[in-house]
Write an enzyme that holds these catalytic residues in place. Structure first.
Site, PDB file in Angstrom:
ATOM      1  N   HIS A   1      10.511  12.720  -3.930  1.00 56.30           N
ATOM      2  CA  HIS A   1       9.547  11.964  -3.130  1.00 56.30           C
ATOM      3  C   HIS A   1       9.944  10.491  -3.160  1.00 56.30           C
ATOM      4  O   HIS A   1      10.431  10.003  -4.187  1.00 56.30           O
ATOM      5  CB  HIS A   1       8.143  12.129  -3.719  1.00 56.30           C
ATOM      6  CG  HIS A   1       7.192  11.048  -3.309  1.00 56.30           C
ATOM      7  ND1 HIS A   1       6.851   9.996  -4.149  1.00 56.30           N
ATOM      8  CD2 HIS A   1       6.529  10.835  -2.145  1.00 56.30           C
ATOM      9  CE1 HIS A   1       6.007   9.196  -3.510  1.00 56.30           C
ATOM     10  NE2 HIS A   1       5.797   9.665  -2.303  1.00 56.30           N
TER      11      HIS A   1
ATOM     12  N   TYR B   1       8.394   3.529   0.459  1.00 55.78           N
ATOM     13  CA  TYR B   1       8.446   2.069   0.356  1.00 55.78           C
ATOM     14  C   TYR B   1       7.630   1.503   1.506  1.00 55.78           C
ATOM     15  O   TYR B   1       7.702   1.999   2.637  1.00 55.78           O
ATOM     16  CB  TYR B   1       9.885   1.531   0.367  1.00 55.78           C
ATOM     17  CG  TYR B   1      10.586   1.847  -0.944  1.00 55.78           C
ATOM     18  CD1 TYR B   1      10.241   1.165  -2.115  1.00 55.78           C
ATOM     19  CD2 TYR B   1      11.549   2.857  -1.009  1.00 55.78           C
ATOM     20  CE1 TYR B   1      10.843   1.472  -3.325  1.00 55.78           C
ATOM     21  CE2 TYR B   1      12.160   3.171  -2.222  1.00 55.78           C
ATOM     22  CZ  TYR B   1      11.803   2.479  -3.377  1.00 55.78           C
ATOM     23  OH  TYR B   1      12.384   2.797  -4.577  1.00 55.78           O
ATOM     24  N   ARG B   2       6.821   0.484   1.198  1.00 55.59           N
ATOM     25  CA  ARG B   2       5.855   0.001   2.192  1.00 55.59           C
ATOM     26  C   ARG B   2       5.677  -1.515   2.097  1.00 55.59           C
ATOM     27  O   ARG B   2       5.900  -2.112   1.035  1.00 55.59           O
ATOM     28  CB  ARG B   2       4.509   0.699   1.982  1.00 55.59           C
ATOM     29  CG  ARG B   2       3.979   0.557   0.570  1.00 55.59           C
ATOM     30  CD  ARG B   2       2.784   1.470   0.270  1.00 55.59           C
ATOM     31  NE  ARG B   2       2.294   1.262  -1.083  1.00 55.59           N
ATOM     32  CZ  ARG B   2       2.763   1.893  -2.158  1.00 55.59           C
ATOM     33  NH1 ARG B   2       3.696   2.809  -2.045  1.00 55.59           N
ATOM     34  NH2 ARG B   2       2.290   1.627  -3.357  1.00 55.59           N
TER      35      ARG B   2
ATOM     36  N   ARG C   1      -3.763  11.040  10.994  1.00 58.49           N
ATOM     37  CA  ARG C   1      -2.824  12.058  11.479  1.00 58.49           C
ATOM     38  C   ARG C   1      -2.530  13.017  10.325  1.00 58.49           C
ATOM     39  O   ARG C   1      -1.565  12.845   9.567  1.00 58.49           O
ATOM     40  CB  ARG C   1      -1.536  11.419  12.016  1.00 58.49           C
ATOM     41  CG  ARG C   1      -0.692  12.433  12.790  1.00 58.49           C
ATOM     42  CD  ARG C   1       0.547  11.834  13.448  1.00 58.49           C
ATOM     43  NE  ARG C   1       1.124  12.768  14.404  1.00 58.49           N
ATOM     44  CZ  ARG C   1       2.148  13.571  14.128  1.00 58.49           C
ATOM     45  NH1 ARG C   1       2.684  13.582  12.925  1.00 58.49           N
ATOM     46  NH2 ARG C   1       2.616  14.396  15.056  1.00 58.49           N
ATOM     47  N   VAL C   2      -3.372  14.029  10.192  1.00 60.19           N
ATOM     48  CA  VAL C   2      -3.345  14.948   9.051  1.00 60.19           C
ATOM     49  C   VAL C   2      -1.973  15.588   8.872  1.00 60.19           C
ATOM     50  O   VAL C   2      -1.484  15.736   7.751  1.00 60.19           O
ATOM     51  CB  VAL C   2      -4.439  16.017   9.209  1.00 60.19           C
ATOM     52  CG1 VAL C   2      -4.323  17.073   8.119  1.00 60.19           C
ATOM     53  CG2 VAL C   2      -5.817  15.374   9.156  1.00 60.19           C
ATOM     54  N   GLU C   3      -1.327  15.976   9.960  1.00 57.61           N
ATOM     55  CA  GLU C   3      -0.033  16.655   9.851  1.00 57.61           C
ATOM     56  C   GLU C   3       1.036  15.767   9.202  1.00 57.61           C
ATOM     57  O   GLU C   3       1.908  16.265   8.498  1.00 57.61           O
ATOM     58  CB  GLU C   3       0.448  17.146  11.217  1.00 57.61           C
ATOM     59  CG  GLU C   3      -0.336  18.342  11.743  1.00 57.61           C
ATOM     60  CD  GLU C   3      -0.215  19.579  10.853  1.00 57.61           C
ATOM     61  OE1 GLU C   3       0.862  19.810  10.299  1.00 57.61           O
ATOM     62  OE2 GLU C   3      -1.213  20.307  10.703  1.00 57.61           O
TER      63      GLU C   3
END
Lengths: 347, 347
Positions: A149, A152-153, A307-309
């Site tokens: 996993h 970065y944001r 946006r659940v998906e």
């Protein structure tokens, strides 16, 4: 984590007389392109888009199948690109998503944020923000190959006049094996540590500990995996914006060298049906962490119109739960659990 | 829901000079057995134990395999019996658990409870309580056979002198098909409605609506299944204790007639690999509800020293998640989703 960002954008965007930041950014991109003098928003967005392309390309080469690319937009500005490969040759499910959000923070979110970012005015009733990030989860078929996993944001709040109010970076990456190969954990950590050390010798030890603490399935008394790094609120108290961005670039670019050698070595290893079943149970624990403890995921899922998906691309294609399952004493399965209960220093 | 009860029992039990309620109850059972004059605690406990035995016996007859029975005790008094059948012929995983808890509520839990139970003194700093309940989840192998959940529980708080302070019943049962057979939903609801109607004509319509509202996967905009009944806080404002207990007995006894005809009809139906895959995705939604929205489960999991294996017996043996999966228009899968989005009146 990306989900946390969407979820904050609950209010309808404030309509101002002046063009919104989203509109101005769009215009700026059109007119001048993105240069070193562009706002960090646009530079980070461009950087993660480039990285997404490169990572997708390399993963496609390894897998032999193509990613499904979904581009979506947000009414209030921004949007995202979700790239997902499902039922691949190597990957059961692989998601490499980026998102760009222009939104307005409601009051409770502002109060929470002010704890870590004193530049935020405590008296405003709403606050424009910008958030962009790259999120990735790769679940390979082979139980000898670890799940990975990465996120970065960049986050920014805006003053009423459109200038930047507060800004910070966050992110990290962690490895979740079903069968532990020490050399894989060592390689993964070493690659990340090298990337960190180029910028600040204190990063790796601090962010490694933070990672062990964050990716922890408290109700199972075990870590999700063998860790990596995790950090949040990397702002001007820590580093100048250029230095911080430079670190983020090094860290994200370290992903391919940190993981590709591992997946290459493990993807075709032989395994038994029993080992596949153990993988399913470990996948179950992954689901438990993401749905019960991950702040971003649960916050996002409880928010209308997310946006659940894209949020749930992190869940594996298949998972399982067995009542009272205990690995055999002295088994490889037991050894993994022992390490998850007591995080190791890998480098 | 059972988990919520455990989780409240966080404090160490107060050591009093006088024997605790747990000790007194133990003595009373020894000396006099349980009669109609015994406290409700003991009568409810005896009733659910009898029911657990009977349900396990009937399910074993249908499945052909035996349940694993685990009896456990709590240091502060009480304990439980977990009965789980895994890898059965009919059931992938079936859990029928009972628990009995003597504990002490910390202040935040007291404040929450006082909202619905005014008999609770707002000024006490801690409060002894008793809770007992039966919880059941059955996941069949065959995708044509629905998952079923049931829980009935009794809760009591105690005055410092050991007399009962507040008491209430709660519970319900709901059906979760992967393929919808209207006749099954109708039979399930009709059997429950008949049980409700014997006690109060207002119960079924109120509790049916409450069920649709509670077992709702908000982030998916769909109900978990085709519902049933759900209720909480059934106390003296609603009914006398004897009447309430009598209703609980009727409701729990209605379980076997509500479900056995359905599982008998569906357990050996033919199905395709595609239908099995759809079941896995529906199982994924079940996991999402239980880990993200179910108050009892998430509260329990966030509490130290809960018996996690008993709480998570509700999760299926296997589940799956596919990115952007959409049922075909006009398919049976689509029809199920339509009904989950707009709950029906089945009787």
């Amino acid at each position: 984590i990306g989900a946390m960002v969407y979820s904050m954008a609950t209010g309808t965007p404030t309509k101002l007389e002046a063009p919104s930041i989203a509109e101005r950014d769009k215009l700026a991109k059109h007119e001048n392109g993105i240069t070193e003098n562009s706002p960090m928003r646009l530079r980070m967005e461009r950087f993660i888009k480039e990285q997404q392309k490169q990572i997708v390309k390399e993963l496609e080469e390894i897998d032999g199948k193509k990613f499904q690319i979904d581009t979506w937009t947000r009414e209030s500005g921004g949007g995202g690109i979700s790239s997902v490969l499902q039922d691949g040759n190597v990957f059961e499910k692989a998601g490499v998503n980026i998102s760009v959000v222009y939104g307005t923070l409601p009051r409770p979110a502002i109060e929470k944020m002010r704890v870590n970012h004193k530049a935020i005015d405590p008296d405003v009733t709403s606050l424009d923000f910008f958030a962009t990030g790259l999120s990735m989860v790769l679940h390979p078929h082979n139980p000898m190959a670890p799940t990975v996993h990465l996120n970065y944001r960049y986050f920014e709040t805006e003053n009423p006049d459109g200038t930047v109010n507060a800004w910070w970076f966050g992110g990290g990456t962690d490895l979740t094996p079903c069968y532990l190969f020490d050399e894989d954990a060592i390689h993964f950590h070493k690659t990340i540590k090298d990337a960190c050390d180029k910028h600040d010798k204190s990063y790796y030890p601090r962010f490694k500990k933070w990672c062990d603490k964050y990716f922890y399935n408290k109700h199972r008394n075990e870590c999700r995996g063998v860790g990596g790094i995790f950090f949040d609120d990397l702002d001007e108290h820590e580093k100048g914006q250029e230095d911080a961005f430079s670190f983020i670039q090094t860290a994200l670019k370290a992903f391919l060298p940190s993981y590709i050698p591992i997946i290459t070595k493990r993807k075709d290893m032989p395994f038994t049906e029993q080992e596949k079943l153990w993988q399913q149970l470990r996948r179950g624990r992954y689901v438990e962490f993401n749905l019960v403890h991950d702040r971003g995921t649960s916050f996002g899922l409880n928010t209308p119109n997310a946006r659940v998906e894209s949020i749930l691309m992190s869940l594996p294609l298949t998972a399982g739960w067995r009542y009272m399952h205990e690995p055999e004493k002295g088994s490889r399965e037991q050894r993994l659990v022992d390490v998850l209960r007591e995080p190791r220093e890998w480098v």
